[in-house]
Design a protein around this motif. Structure first.
Motif, short mmCIF file in Angstrom:
data_model
loop_
_atom_site.label_atom_id
_atom_site.label_comp_id
_atom_site.label_asym_id
_atom_site.label_seq_id
_atom_site.Cartn_x
_atom_site.Cartn_y
_atom_site.Cartn_z
N GLN A 1 30.46 55.57 0.77
CA GLN A 1 31.71 55.03 1.35
C GLN A 1 31.45 53.85 2.20
O GLN A 1 32.57 53.35 2.49
CB GLN A 1 32.75 55.98 1.73
N ASN A 2 30.36 53.78 2.74
CA ASN A 2 29.98 52.68 3.44
C ASN A 2 30.07 51.36 3.04
O ASN A 2 28.83 51.19 2.11
CB ASN A 2 28.65 53.02 4.34
N PRO A 3 30.86 50.41 3.14
CA PRO A 3 30.75 49.28 2.17
C PRO A 3 29.46 48.47 2.49
O PRO A 3 29.19 47.70 1.82
CB PRO A 3 31.86 48.47 2.72
N TRP A 4 28.75 48.49 3.65
CA TRP A 4 27.67 47.87 4.00
C TRP A 4 26.30 48.40 3.18
O TRP A 4 25.48 47.65 2.76
CB TRP A 4 27.18 47.73 5.43
N TRP A 5 26.53 49.66 2.92
CA TRP A 5 25.39 50.11 2.16
C TRP A 5 25.50 50.17 0.62
O TRP A 5 24.60 50.21 -0.24
CB TRP A 5 25.25 51.77 2.47
N SER A 6 26.76 50.08 0.07
CA SER A 6 26.93 50.16 -1.56
C SER A 6 27.10 48.49 -2.07
O SER A 6 27.18 48.61 -3.06
CB SER A 6 28.31 50.75 -1.72
N ARG A 7 26.86 47.69 -1.28
CA ARG A 7 26.63 46.33 -1.81
C ARG A 7 25.45 45.82 -1.74
O ARG A 7 24.39 46.30 -0.92
CB ARG A 7 27.79 45.35 -0.83
N PRO A 8 25.12 44.63 -2.55
CA PRO A 8 23.58 43.95 -2.37
C PRO A 8 23.44 43.26 -0.91
O PRO A 8 24.29 43.01 -0.13
CB PRO A 8 23.61 43.07 -3.32
N LEU A 9 22.37 43.18 -0.54
CA LEU A 9 22.16 42.42 0.73
C LEU A 9 22.43 41.06 0.29
O LEU A 9 22.63 40.48 -0.62
CB LEU A 9 20.54 42.52 0.91
N LYS A 10 22.66 40.18 1.53
CA LYS A 10 22.84 38.61 1.58
C LYS A 10 21.90 38.19 1.90
O LYS A 10 20.99 38.65 2.85
CB LYS A 10 24.24 38.49 2.46
#
Length: 243
Positions: free
Chosen positions: A69-78
């Motif tokens: 549920q942490n949006p920073w953990w569930s998306r790819p790196l930039k």
């Protein structure tokens, strides 16, 4: 007596962000010699980085996205996050191989230093030299968990915290940081640093980067961060990594 001769200073800055370099230069104490990463070229610029660049340099990414549920953990790196991490890592490596100063100060170019910053920093280091051993000292941060007690006036034991725009390392801590071989498992530096002083809430990060440093934090902070709507964000203003 701790003085500016005991502090080696780095500012993380991209060549295309001469505006940020000018702003932080205006605020930096004149007595503090500074190394700017922008003088090393554009190798950390997330707008330019590619997977080929990373692979050719021998770098590898940690398998970052997880179901969360942490949006920073569930998306790819930039790419900007990767470049930022590599810039911090390059400063640690440079400091480890040049100079003998006992303290290494790392600032990002959107850091805001007050007029008494240098005096406040040297006084904090004097207090610590007399009372408490440490490896990492946050000068500013974004707390995600409550602090874990005070050790001296103006100094606390931090809980899980983000933001790496202003911190100080001891020279022995450099060996620990570099010994983790972050370049072979790249994660955001904001997650890497806390993983080394707490049991990180992500199991995979906790296993890869176990806690082994003593961290402290200045409270109130000695350094603040310029708002993103003022300075922009070179980490966020970049593409996601797609593999």
């Amino acid at each position: 007596m701790i003085s500016t001769r005991d502090v080696r200073t780095y500012v993380i800055n991209l060549p295309r962000r001469a505006d940020r370099r000018a702003e932080i230069t205006r605020r930096l104490p004149h007595a503090l010699p500074v190394v700017f990463t922008s003088d090393w070229g554009a190798q950390f610029d997330g707008r330019i980085l590619s997977l080929d660049d990373l692979h050719n340099a021998g770098h590898k990414l940690f398998p970052w996205p997880i179901a969360s549920q942490n949006p920073w953990w569930s998306r790819p790196l930039k790419y900007g996050e990767i470049g930022c991490t590599l810039a911090h890592h390059a400063c640690w490596r440079h400091a480890a191989t040049t100079g003998t100063e006992p303290y290494i100060l790392i600032l990002e170019d959107d850091a805001v230093l007050g007029p008494t910053f240098l005096d406040d920093l040297l006084q904090a280091l004097e207090r610590l030299a007399e009372t408490t051993a440490f490896d990492l000292l946050y000068l500013g941060r974004y707390p995600l968990e409550p602090d874990r007690g005070a050790v001296a006036p103006g100094l606390v034991v931090p809980g899980y915290s983000h933001c790496s725009y202003g911190y100080l390392l001891t020279r022995p801590a450099l060996d620990v940081l570099l010994g983790m071989h972050l370049e072979h498992a790249i994660v955001p530096v904001d997650e890497f640093l806390p993983s080394l002083y707490i049991d990180h809430p992500r199991d995979d990060l906790r296993a890869r980067f176990p806690s082994q440093l003593t961290a402290l934090a200045c409270e109130p902070p000695l350094v603040h961060q310029r708002p993103k709507d003022d300075a922009g964000s070179d980490t966020e203003d970049s593409a996601f990594v797609t593999q």
